[in-house]
Design a protein around this motif. Sequence first.
Motif, PDB file in Angstrom:
ATOM      1  N   ALA B  12       0.846  -1.198   0.000  1.00  0.00           N
ATOM      2  CA  ALA B  12       0.000   0.000   0.000  1.00  0.00           C
ATOM      3  C   ALA B  12       0.877   1.243   0.000  1.00  0.00           C
ATOM      4  N   GLU B  13       1.951   1.191   0.798  1.00  0.00           N
ATOM      5  CA  GLU B  13       2.847   2.351   0.864  1.00  0.00           C
ATOM      6  C   GLU B  13       3.536   2.555  -0.477  1.00  0.00           C
ATOM      7  N   GLN B  14       3.985   1.450  -1.046  1.00  0.00           N
ATOM      8  CA  GLN B  14       4.665   1.529  -2.339  1.00  0.00           C
ATOM      9  C   GLN B  14       3.709   2.059  -3.415  1.00  0.00           C
ATOM     10  N   GLY B  15       2.461   1.556  -3.378  1.00  0.00           N
ATOM     11  CA  GLY B  15       1.459   1.984  -4.348  1.00  0.00           C
ATOM     12  C   GLY B  15       1.135   3.460  -4.207  1.00  0.00           C
ATOM     13  N   PHE B  16       1.115   3.929  -2.973  1.00  0.00           N
ATOM     14  CA  PHE B  16       0.868   5.357  -2.745  1.00  0.00           C
ATOM     15  C   PHE B  16       1.938   6.177  -3.450  1.00  0.00           C
ATOM     16  N   LEU B  17       3.168   5.689  -3.334  1.00  0.00           N
ATOM     17  CA  LEU B  17       4.286   6.411  -3.949  1.00  0.00           C
ATOM     18  C   LEU B  17       4.146   6.432  -5.465  1.00  0.00           C
ATOM     19  N   ASN B  18       3.636   5.321  -6.010  1.00  0.00           N
ATOM     20  CA  ASN B  18       3.545   5.216  -7.470  1.00  0.00           C
ATOM     21  C   ASN B  18       2.254   5.829  -8.014  1.00  0.00           C
ATOM     22  N   GLY B  19       1.366   6.285  -7.114  1.00  0.00           N
ATOM     23  CA  GLY B  19       0.100   6.845  -7.574  1.00  0.00           C
ATOM     24  C   GLY B  19      -0.827   5.774  -8.115  1.00  0.00           C
ATOM     25  N   GLU B  21      -3.857   3.617  -8.143  1.00  0.00           N
ATOM     26  CA  GLU B  21      -5.143   3.828  -7.476  1.00  0.00           C
ATOM     27  C   GLU B  21      -5.571   2.629  -6.629  1.00  0.00           C
ATOM     28  N   SER B  22      -5.110   1.425  -6.999  1.00  0.00           N
ATOM     29  CA  SER B  22      -5.494   0.253  -6.212  1.00  0.00           C
ATOM     30  C   SER B  22      -4.855   0.318  -4.818  1.00  0.00           C
ATOM     31  N   ALA B  23      -3.793   1.098  -4.698  1.00  0.00           N
ATOM     32  CA  ALA B  23      -3.143   1.244  -3.391  1.00  0.00           C
ATOM     33  C   ALA B  23      -4.050   1.953  -2.397  1.00  0.00           C
ATOM     34  N   LEU B  24      -4.913   2.789  -2.906  1.00  0.00           N
ATOM     35  CA  LEU B  24      -5.842   3.495  -2.015  1.00  0.00           C
ATOM     36  C   LEU B  24      -6.783   2.489  -1.364  1.00  0.00           C
ATOM     37  N   LYS B  25      -7.255   1.541  -2.151  1.00  0.00           N
ATOM     38  CA  LYS B  25      -8.135   0.492  -1.623  1.00  0.00           C
ATOM     39  C   LYS B  25      -7.382  -0.371  -0.608  1.00  0.00           C
ATOM     40  N   LEU B  26      -6.150  -0.669  -0.955  1.00  0.00           N
ATOM     41  CA  LEU B  26      -5.312  -1.484  -0.076  1.00  0.00           C
ATOM     42  C   LEU B  26      -5.097  -0.760   1.256  1.00  0.00           C
ATOM     43  N   VAL B  55     -10.292  11.728   5.239  1.00  0.00           N
ATOM     44  CA  VAL B  55      -8.900  11.389   5.547  1.00  0.00           C
ATOM     45  C   VAL B  55      -8.271  10.665   4.353  1.00  0.00           C
ATOM     46  N   PHE B  56      -8.983   9.669   3.827  1.00  0.00           N
ATOM     47  CA  PHE B  56      -8.401   8.897   2.730  1.00  0.00           C
ATOM     48  C   PHE B  56      -8.327   9.722   1.443  1.00  0.00           C
ATOM     49  N   LEU B  57      -9.315  10.567   1.218  1.00  0.00           N
ATOM     50  CA  LEU B  57      -9.268  11.417   0.024  1.00  0.00           C
ATOM     51  C   LEU B  57      -8.124  12.433   0.133  1.00  0.00           C
ATOM     52  N   ALA B  58      -7.977  13.000   1.324  1.00  0.00           N
ATOM     53  CA  ALA B  58      -6.898  13.977   1.519  1.00  0.00           C
ATOM     54  C   ALA B  58      -5.542  13.300   1.376  1.00  0.00           C
ATOM     55  N   ALA B  59      -5.446  12.082   1.914  1.00  0.00           N
ATOM     56  CA  ALA B  59      -4.179  11.353   1.826  1.00  0.00           C
ATOM     57  C   ALA B  59      -3.845  11.061   0.368  1.00  0.00           C
ATOM     58  N   TRP B  60      -4.883  10.676  -0.380  1.00  0.00           N
ATOM     59  CA  TRP B  60      -4.640  10.340  -1.785  1.00  0.00           C
ATOM     60  C   TRP B  60      -4.215  11.585  -2.558  1.00  0.00           C
ATOM     61  N   LYS B  61      -4.881  12.671  -2.222  1.00  0.00           N
ATOM     62  CA  LYS B  61      -4.579  13.940  -2.888  1.00  0.00           C
ATOM     63  C   LYS B  61      -3.135  14.373  -2.595  1.00  0.00           C
ATOM     64  N   ALA B  62      -2.709  14.126  -1.366  1.00  0.00           N
ATOM     65  CA  ALA B  62      -1.373  14.594  -0.945  1.00  0.00           C
ATOM     66  C   ALA B  62      -0.358  13.463  -0.980  1.00  0.00           C
ATOM     67  N   ARG B  63      -0.644  12.426  -1.751  1.00  0.00           N
ATOM     68  CA  ARG B  63       0.186  11.222  -1.669  1.00  0.00           C
ATOM     69  C   ARG B  63       1.651  11.477  -2.024  1.00  0.00           C
ATOM     70  N   ASP B  64       1.928  12.499  -2.820  1.00  0.00           N
ATOM     71  CA  ASP B  64       3.337  12.749  -3.158  1.00  0.00           C
ATOM     72  C   ASP B  64       4.112  13.289  -1.954  1.00  0.00           C
ATOM     73  N   ARG B  65       3.396  13.639  -0.884  1.00  0.00           N
ATOM     74  CA  ARG B  65       4.107  14.095   0.316  1.00  0.00           C
ATOM     75  C   ARG B  65       4.377  12.945   1.291  1.00  0.00           C
ATOM     76  N   PHE B  66       3.840  11.764   0.964  1.00  0.00           N
ATOM     77  CA  PHE B  66       4.081  10.614   1.842  1.00  0.00           C
ATOM     78  C   PHE B  66       5.469  10.046   1.569  1.00  0.00           C
ATOM     79  N   ASP B  67       6.250   9.892   2.651  1.00  0.00           N
ATOM     80  CA  ASP B  67       7.604   9.370   2.518  1.00  0.00           C
ATOM     81  C   ASP B  67       7.771   8.217   3.510  1.00  0.00           C
ATOM     82  N   PRO B  68       7.776   6.977   2.996  1.00  0.00           N
ATOM     83  CA  PRO B  68       7.826   5.827   3.921  1.00  0.00           C
ATOM     84  C   PRO B  68       9.109   5.768   4.733  1.00  0.00           C
TER      85      PRO B  68
END
Lengths: 243, 188
Positions: B12-19, B21-26, B55-68
């Motif tokens: 899920a974290e990796q998918g968030f980084l790659n944008g 969309e299935s990562a959001l579900k995960l 929360v999930f929509l905001a996270a998805w929107k700001a996903r490029d700021r997520f740094d595992p």
Amino acid sequence: MTDHSPEPDFSTEELADLDRFASIAAELTESDTKLEAPPAAVWAGIEQRVGASAAAATAVATAPATAEPAVDVTDRVDVTDSAVDAAAAPDNVIQGPWGKAPLLLGAIAAAVLLFVGAYAFTQGNAGDPIAEVALEFTEGPGFDALGANSTGNAAILDDGGDRCLDLELSALPEVSDAYLEVWLIDTNVEGMVSLGPIKGDGCVSIPASVDPGAFPVVDISIEPADGEPTHSGRSILRGVLNI
Amino acid sequence: MTNAPDNPTDPAEQGFLNGDESALKLAYDQHGALIYTFCKRSVDAESAADLTQEVFLAAWKARDRFDPSRGTLAGWLMGIAKNKVIDLHRFRGRRVNETELQTELATHTDDSNLGGESRIELLADKMLLNEALKTLNPRSRQVLELAFYHDLTHPQIAEKCDLPLGTVKSDIRRGLQRLRTYLDPAHD
């Protein structure tokens, strides 16, 4: 017991963290460990709102090449992030005049950002359109599948100061207990003007007080004959005038 | 401080980084209950459902700021949730869900001087701590729990678990690192 291992002693920082986490752990009760699954509607809502943006992004990616672009397509902004932003931001789900169609907003907002600048814009000779855009159906939220085969073109004509929106439409859906209505919508997706019901091709009058430059989104929707004056959220064709 | 998690890459974290969309579900499947439960214990059920969505929509929107490398997705999502809950409380100008608050106060009299926002912070920390402990291997988890709950010294833990003291220390050290990735995400 004496520690003969090579494992170093804890640093001050580690000891502080150990204390801090221990004090949180001391507060932990069984109720803190029980998780409740959210209702199914929660994910459905997320999917819908992310899907609206994806549909808008697709609309841009597959924008028809029938109208000659005045701006090279390579000048288009990167679609993905803006589209997702526009639809994902809760602020875009505006109620108000849209009534039944909040979902439409994200899709339009995203599309507007991206379509602007991408279409033909001619001006000058008498009789030439002031602005023109190809209208297209986009599969996804805010669009009604009845319009899947519909295509069209919209142009603003100026006849001595009287402006009208000239529509050339084909493969319009047969709608019972409903009619088609044409709208002009602003780029902030905060306001819209109905130009009234339409049956097909024709030049629909634009009131003199309406500045098409302020409402450049041309949208054709299926409206049920329910007396509700708001947009139904069931669009069949849409395009953004570069004006 | 480096908070690099020592667990394998989370899809899920990796998918968030790659944008992807299935990562959001995960991410939702993995952390939806955590976020929803946190929200529901902080606001009313209807607002909790809305906030969880946001929360999930905001996270998805700001996903490029997520740094595992700076923290886990759970910690990051909880940070967003915490802000949204606090915003809602401020907006409403009152502590929502007074019943919950009273229950909390009855259980932990020490909390009686905690304001609504401190209570929200503590609830988030407690729930994240529990999540983090669940990801540890059983031995490390037991060592940490003995340190946390039973207030045993490290040599006492070593003796009780029949482990070398060095192992106890390295388990605790690794556990602390893991806990930081949940509770101290160093994101913007």
